[in-house]
Design a protein around this motif. Structure first.
Motif, PDB file in Angstrom:
ATOM      1  N   UNK A 249       2.386  39.866  48.888  1.00  0.00           N
ATOM      2  CA  UNK A 249       3.508  39.714  47.644  1.00  0.00           C
ATOM      3  C   UNK A 249       2.523  39.289  46.552  1.00  0.00           C
ATOM      4  N   UNK A 250       2.057  38.482  46.231  1.00  0.00           N
ATOM      5  CA  UNK A 250       0.659  38.166  45.281  1.00  0.00           C
ATOM      6  C   UNK A 250      -0.194  38.881  44.730  1.00  0.00           C
ATOM      7  N   UNK A 251      -0.252  40.063  45.688  1.00  0.00           N
ATOM      8  CA  UNK A 251      -0.843  40.871  45.144  1.00  0.00           C
ATOM      9  C   UNK A 251       0.043  41.851  44.674  1.00  0.00           C
ATOM     10  N   UNK A 252       0.893  42.307  44.952  1.00  0.00           N
ATOM     11  CA  UNK A 252       1.926  42.661  44.789  1.00  0.00           C
ATOM     12  C   UNK A 252       2.071  42.769  43.141  1.00  0.00           C
ATOM     13  N   UNK A 253       1.963  41.554  42.062  1.00  0.00           N
ATOM     14  CA  UNK A 253       2.482  40.734  41.016  1.00  0.00           C
ATOM     15  C   UNK A 253       1.546  41.361  40.457  1.00  0.00           C
ATOM     16  N   UNK A 254       0.276  41.153  41.488  1.00  0.00           N
ATOM     17  CA  UNK A 254      -1.134  41.423  40.307  1.00  0.00           C
ATOM     18  C   UNK A 254      -1.288  42.797  40.242  1.00  0.00           C
ATOM     19  N   UNK A 255      -0.768  43.063  40.774  1.00  0.00           N
ATOM     20  CA  UNK A 255      -0.644  45.245  40.998  1.00  0.00           C
ATOM     21  C   UNK A 255       0.067  45.428  39.187  1.00  0.00           C
ATOM     22  N   UNK A 256       0.976  44.904  39.726  1.00  0.00           N
ATOM     23  CA  UNK A 256       2.412  45.532  38.325  1.00  0.00           C
ATOM     24  C   UNK A 256       1.872  45.126  37.073  1.00  0.00           C
ATOM     25  N   UNK A 257       1.267  43.870  36.724  1.00  0.00           N
ATOM     26  CA  UNK A 257       1.350  42.929  35.907  1.00  0.00           C
ATOM     27  C   UNK A 257       0.126  42.864  35.198  1.00  0.00           C
ATOM     28  N   UNK A 258      -0.819  43.186  35.920  1.00  0.00           N
ATOM     29  CA  UNK A 258      -2.144  43.181  35.801  1.00  0.00           C
ATOM     30  C   UNK A 258      -3.215  44.334  35.835  1.00  0.00           C
ATOM     31  N   UNK A 259      -3.440  44.777  36.378  1.00  0.00           N
ATOM     32  CA  UNK A 259      -4.081  45.848  37.083  1.00  0.00           C
ATOM     33  C   UNK A 259      -4.013  47.299  36.663  1.00  0.00           C
ATOM     34  N   UNK A 260      -2.169  47.923  37.197  1.00  0.00           N
ATOM     35  CA  UNK A 260      -2.335  49.058  36.576  1.00  0.00           C
ATOM     36  C   UNK A 260      -1.943  49.103  34.913  1.00  0.00           C
ATOM     37  N   UNK A 261      -1.570  48.366  33.808  1.00  0.00           N
ATOM     38  CA  UNK A 261      -2.033  47.900  32.473  1.00  0.00           C
ATOM     39  C   UNK A 261      -2.702  49.087  31.893  1.00  0.00           C
ATOM     40  N   UNK A 262      -3.865  48.319  32.751  1.00  0.00           N
ATOM     41  CA  UNK A 262      -5.306  49.084  32.564  1.00  0.00           C
ATOM     42  C   UNK A 262      -5.103  50.314  33.479  1.00  0.00           C
ATOM     43  N   UNK A 263      -4.577  50.869  34.325  1.00  0.00           N
ATOM     44  CA  UNK A 263      -5.220  51.613  35.304  1.00  0.00           C
ATOM     45  C   UNK A 263      -4.271  53.088  34.040  1.00  0.00           C
TER      46      UNK A 263
ATOM     47  N   UNK B 241       1.135  32.799  30.399  1.00  0.00           N
ATOM     48  CA  UNK B 241      -0.391  33.708  31.389  1.00  0.00           C
ATOM     49  C   UNK B 241      -2.408  32.645  30.299  1.00  0.00           C
ATOM     50  N   UNK B 242      -1.132  31.589  29.158  1.00  0.00           N
ATOM     51  CA  UNK B 242      -2.095  31.284  28.777  1.00  0.00           C
ATOM     52  C   UNK B 242      -2.301  29.386  29.289  1.00  0.00           C
ATOM     53  N   UNK B 243      -3.591  29.771  30.000  1.00  0.00           N
ATOM     54  CA  UNK B 243      -4.684  28.442  30.918  1.00  0.00           C
ATOM     55  C   UNK B 243      -4.003  26.971  29.763  1.00  0.00           C
TER      56      UNK B 243
ATOM     57  N   UNK C 145      -0.711  37.290  34.443  1.00  0.00           N
ATOM     58  CA  UNK C 145      -0.677  37.654  33.109  1.00  0.00           C
ATOM     59  C   UNK C 145      -2.249  36.912  32.275  1.00  0.00           C
ATOM     60  N   UNK C 146      -2.858  35.751  32.844  1.00  0.00           N
ATOM     61  CA  UNK C 146      -3.750  35.524  32.865  1.00  0.00           C
ATOM     62  C   UNK C 146      -5.074  36.313  32.397  1.00  0.00           C
ATOM     63  N   UNK C 147      -5.179  37.365  34.188  1.00  0.00           N
ATOM     64  CA  UNK C 147      -5.959  38.551  34.252  1.00  0.00           C
ATOM     65  C   UNK C 147      -5.258  39.256  33.318  1.00  0.00           C
ATOM     66  N   UNK C 148      -4.422  39.628  33.090  1.00  0.00           N
ATOM     67  CA  UNK C 148      -4.132  40.550  31.364  1.00  0.00           C
ATOM     68  C   UNK C 148      -4.918  40.448  30.694  1.00  0.00           C
ATOM     69  N   UNK C 149      -4.605  39.296  30.505  1.00  0.00           N
ATOM     70  CA  UNK C 149      -5.803  38.632  29.030  1.00  0.00           C
ATOM     71  C   UNK C 149      -6.513  39.182  29.141  1.00  0.00           C
TER      72      UNK C 149
ATOM     73  N   UNK D 272      -8.875  42.951  21.109  1.00  0.00           N
ATOM     74  CA  UNK D 272      -8.711  42.324  22.139  1.00  0.00           C
ATOM     75  C   UNK D 272      -8.582  40.418  21.911  1.00  0.00           C
ATOM     76  N   UNK D 273      -7.672  40.799  20.864  1.00  0.00           N
ATOM     77  CA  UNK D 273      -6.726  38.744  20.605  1.00  0.00           C
ATOM     78  C   UNK D 273      -5.884  38.956  21.362  1.00  0.00           C
ATOM     79  N   UNK D 274      -5.281  38.005  21.635  1.00  0.00           N
ATOM     80  CA  UNK D 274      -4.169  37.196  22.589  1.00  0.00           C
ATOM     81  C   UNK D 274      -2.949  36.831  21.149  1.00  0.00           C
TER      82      UNK D 274
END
Ligand SMILES: NC(=O)c1ccc[n+]([C@@H]2O[C@H](COP(=O)([O-])OP(=O)(O)OC[C@H]3O[C@@H](n4cnc5c(N)ncnc54)[C@H](OP(=O)(O)O)[C@@H]3O)[C@@H](O)[C@H]2O)c1
Length: 240
Positions: free
Chosen positions: A110-124, A149-151, A166-170, A228-230
């Motif tokens: 379940x966690x990997x699925x969220x990371x895939x949609x929100x962080x990895x997919x935008x880059x792909x 996504x802000x630490x 979202x932190x990974x997406x950043x 490169x800015x947030x």
């Protein structure tokens, strides 16, 4: 009455069938852009169909599941064959937020699925759309991130995979922005504010119209030094 004036501006929005994505499509179409509205299930995208019937030359619905490579490539191929085949702006908006996630019930898949949609997919999606973006005189990739996504702002528990994604997406935004800068291609992470959508809930501060109107102002004003800015929806630096 249906209108279809186009300005030559060409935009791809992912997750365009509801919420913030749908409003991006509406506002871009309203100002005369040609908008490719990516959604997983075009047959069930009733609001998008209404926009298409109002502005047939401006809005085109494309099937696009951002986690499926074949779907991404088919959408990009379709855009490549339309008009001059260029793309000025990619709005990586599709996102997901699981409910009820707690420390005790975290699950790998379940966690990997969220990371895939929100962080990895935008880059792909950006990687696959690159061949269209290179034909634009002002290419820009906007990754819809989140203050979650802000630490710096993380001072409570829960929302594990959404915040991490979202932190990974950043971070991915920052890395890719540096690689794309020599080509004059901009990439930013943009926080839309807390918005009344299925994801944001009805108690949120902003309507999609308000959020997208602000974000369009920021996107239109982006220059090389912003890459490169947030950013917040007011164009200010968001704390990492
Ligand atoms: N609303 C807020 O307060 C808020 C705040 C900060 C950031 N954001 C971000 O803003 C973006 C849009 O959120 P929203 O509030 O508009 O949420 P939403 O109303 O829940 O819409 C999410 C969109 O993403 C799409 N999507 C999910 N998985 C997808 C996939 N695999 N392929 C293609 N599309 C997919 C959904 O399509 P389906 O209908 O097919 O599921 C839907 O169109 C998200 O990235 C979100 O994290 C929102």
């Amino acid at each position: 009455m249906a209108e279809s004036t186009t300005t030559g501006e060409r935009v791809l929005v992912t997750g365009a069938n509801r919420g913030i994505g749908l409003e991006f499509v509406r506002q871009y179409a309203e100002r005369g852009a040609r908008v490719f509205a990516g959604c997983r299930n075009p047959d069930a995208a009733g609001f998008l169909s209404t926009l298409v019937s109002r502005r047939p030359g401006n809005v085109e619905v494309v099937q696009l599941d951002v986690t499926q490579r074949e779907s991404i490539d088919a959408a990009i191929n379709h855009i490549a064959l339309d008009g001059d085949g260029s793309l000025d702006t990619l709005i990586n908006n599709a996102g997901t937020s699981p409910r009820g996630e707690e420390f005790s019930n975290l699950q790998t898949a379940a966690m990997a699925a969220v990371l895939e949609v929100n962080a990895i997919a935008p880059l792909i999606v950006a990687q696959r759309a690159h061949r269209l973006l290179v034909h634009s005189s002002r290419p820009r990739i906007v990754n819809i991130s989140s203050s979650m996504g802000s630490l710096t702002h993380k001072e409570s528990g829960r929302h594990y995979s959404y915040c991490a994604s979202k932190a990974a997406l950043n971070m991915l935004t920052r890395a890719a922005a540096h690689d794309l800068a020599p080509e004059g291609m901009l990439m930013v992470a943009l926080h839309p504010g807390w918005v009344q959508t299925d994801l944001g809930g009805s108690a949120a501060d902003l309507t999609p119209t308000e959020s997208v109107s602000d974000m369009l102002g920021v996107i239109d004003g982006l220059s090389a030094s912003d890459s490169s800015r947030f950013l917040t929806r007011h164009g200010e630096e968001h704390p990492w």
